[in-house]
Design an enzyme around this catalytic site. Structure first.
Site, PDB file in Angstrom:
ATOM      1  N   ASP A  79       0.966  -1.282   0.039  1.00  0.00           N
ATOM      2  CA  ASP A  79      -0.048  -0.037  -0.062  1.00  0.00           C
ATOM      3  C   ASP A  79       0.976   1.074   0.115  1.00  0.00           C
ATOM      4  O   ASP A  79       2.247   1.339   0.288  1.00  0.00           O
ATOM      5  CB  ASP A  79      -1.101  -0.031   1.139  1.00  0.00           C
ATOM      6  N   GLU A 146       0.139  -1.342   5.540  1.00  0.00           N
ATOM      7  CA  GLU A 146       1.320  -0.848   6.244  1.00  0.00           C
ATOM      8  C   GLU A 146       0.954   0.494   7.072  1.00  0.00           C
ATOM      9  O   GLU A 146       1.304   1.049   7.856  1.00  0.00           O
ATOM     10  CB  GLU A 146       2.548  -1.059   5.663  1.00  0.00           C
TER      11      GLU A 146
END
Length: 479
Positions: A79, A146
């Protein structure tokens, strides 16, 4: 479409990174980019597994003659932070990034670039697809979510991994090797205030934009302007002010770079507001760093709407004024820019009387964070705020005796003629969590140079990618 002068070598890494920039991948929406990785793995004849939360491991056989060696984990997150400037039309859920090459840097047009951590992901795939790279069996770990609190790593099924050596490619300064990272903890604060329409007041909208913003860990010591703090600085000096709405900040790990506030005050003060704002702008520009030179404010009349009482407005502004933000202590044994403890006043939302504040703190030694956490609890009690402890994640304690560090340092010096700096980073790498799940793993982290992560100025220094690739592949050849 690739921009003019888009880098071509090393070919595999740049090609994979381009595809990462064209696939939307906000936190918690990694399905499309995960499928890209799976497609690449299957095309290369590699097997893969996912766990319950969507973390992915791709199993790459060792090069010829190295099939029976111990596996090495290469770890990155899928991400990216999704931040743009106010004037940029971009849907991070649908639109590819608009890339630009400017003065040796790759960037995106007024949005984050996602080099954090897309370049690391691209490097991992490049190792898999470039047959010239010699390597032992690899376990390419791609985690999810994350950037919103390391959620993927925290829920990782570590049983998918067998390796006892791990390369994390999520740091942002070339010529530096990282062997430690900060842990973190976050809190939210809520309260419902009464609001009502009040006669005889003038209503205004103040917009503040143009601050640099940036990463709330690795840039917290740079004393970048916080939009929440600056807005409060203006509002606290307005006599009889009553708040209607407040909106500033986008995420727990981003220093707030812009914000809006709607408020009312006695009509006779209207003419003095712009004078006050102009004076404060001069003060702010006198001490903010050069990165914040784009600061702009716009004050305009607004339609009447329900507001908090003057007493509640003042109490709320007092909370924001005393709320801690920035570096709280520095590491005495390391360079002066290594922060031991910090906190980011990340978000403030006020809508229809409902207040929401979000903060996050970072630490190397969790014990050192306890007084600051108690300070948050005390502030909540004094202001009658509902405090929610959102939990946290462990740090990665530096190991200067790491065999992987010794190998990396020696190889770097041999390849590039200089000894790399050995550092810990004041940011929440997933290494700390993974180390807590696999205590036997030896970890080393490095990467090319990235600046402005978590902000629309994020950029990747192109000429650091080739040596980064050289070190990665040479290290794999010797492991």
């Amino acid at each position: 479409m690739k921009p003019e002068h888009y880098p071509e070598a090393p070919a595999h890494i740049w090609e994979h990174f381009y595809h990462f920039t064209q696939i939307p991948r906000p936190s918690k929406e990694e399905a499309a980019v995960r499928q890209y990785v799976i497609d690449q793995a299957e095309a290369a004849g590699c097997s893969w597994k996912t766990d319950a939360v969507g973390n992915l491991v791709v199993y790459v056989p060792g090069s010829a003659g190295r099939e029976d060696e111990g596996a090495v984990i290469i770890q990155n997150h899928l991400d990216m932070v999704t931040v743009k400037t106010e004037d940029k039309e971009h849907d991070f859920h649908r639109d590819p990034l608009d890339l630009q090459v400017v003065d040796g840097w790759l960037k995106a047009d007024r949005t984050t670039l996602g080099a954090d951590n897309g370049m690391g992901c691209a490097a991992a795939l490049a190792v898999m697809t470039d047959d010239s790279v010699s390597h032992p069996p690899l376990e390419l770990l791609f985690t999810v979510d994350e950037e919103t609190g390391l959620g993927g790593a925290q829920e990782l099924d570590a049983g998918m991994l067998s390796g006892t050596r791990m390369l994390n490619l999520d740091t942002e300064d070339w010529n530096e090797l990282y062997i430690g990272c900060a842990g973190g903890h976050s809190h939210t604060f809520r309260r419902q205030y009464a609001s009502a329409f009040t006669e005889g007041l003038a209503h205004f909208h103040l917009n503040l934009k143009g601050l640099s913003g940036g990463h709330s860990g690795i840039q917290i010591h740079e004393q970048l302007g916080n939009a929440i703090k600056l807005l409060v600085d203006f509002l606290q000096g307005v006599e009889g002010l009553q708040l209607a709405r407040f909106h500033a900040g986008v995420a727990h790990n981003v220093i707030p770079r812009e914000g809006d506030v709607w408020f009312a005050c006695p009509s006779h003060l209207a003419d003095s507001l712009q004078t006050r704002l102009d004076t404060l702008l001069g003060h702010w520009r006198g001490y903010l760093p050069a990165a914040d030179e784009g600061l702009q404010t716009t004050l305009s009349a607004a339609e009447p709407e329900a507001v908090l009482s003057a007493a509640d407005s003042n109490a709320l502004l007092d909370v924001l004024a005393v709320f801690p933000h920035g570096a709280q202590s520095y590491n005495l044994a390391q360079p002066a820019d290594l922060v031991d403890l910090s906190i980011n006043l990340a978000r403030c939302e006020l809508q229809d009387g409902a207040l929401y504040i979000e903060s996050s703190l970072r630490f190397f030694n969790e014990d050192q964070s306890h007084p600051l956490r108690r300070q948050m609890a005390a502030l909540a009690r004094m202001a009658d705020l509902e405090l929610t402890d959102k939990g946290g994640y462990p740090g990665w304690q530096p190991d200067f005796d790491s065999p992987l560090l010794a190998r990396g340092k020696a190889l770097h010096e041999r390849l590039f003629g200089e000894v790399p700096a050995v550092k810990a980073i004041h940011a929440g790498l997933e290494c700390g969590i993974l180390k807590s799940k696999k205590a036997d793993v030896d970890i080393l982290s490095f990467g090319p140079t990235i600046r402005g992560a978590h902000s629309p100025t994020e950029r990747l220094q192109i000429d650091t990618v080739a040596p980064f690739w050289t070190l990665l592949t040479a290290l794999l050849a010797e492991m």
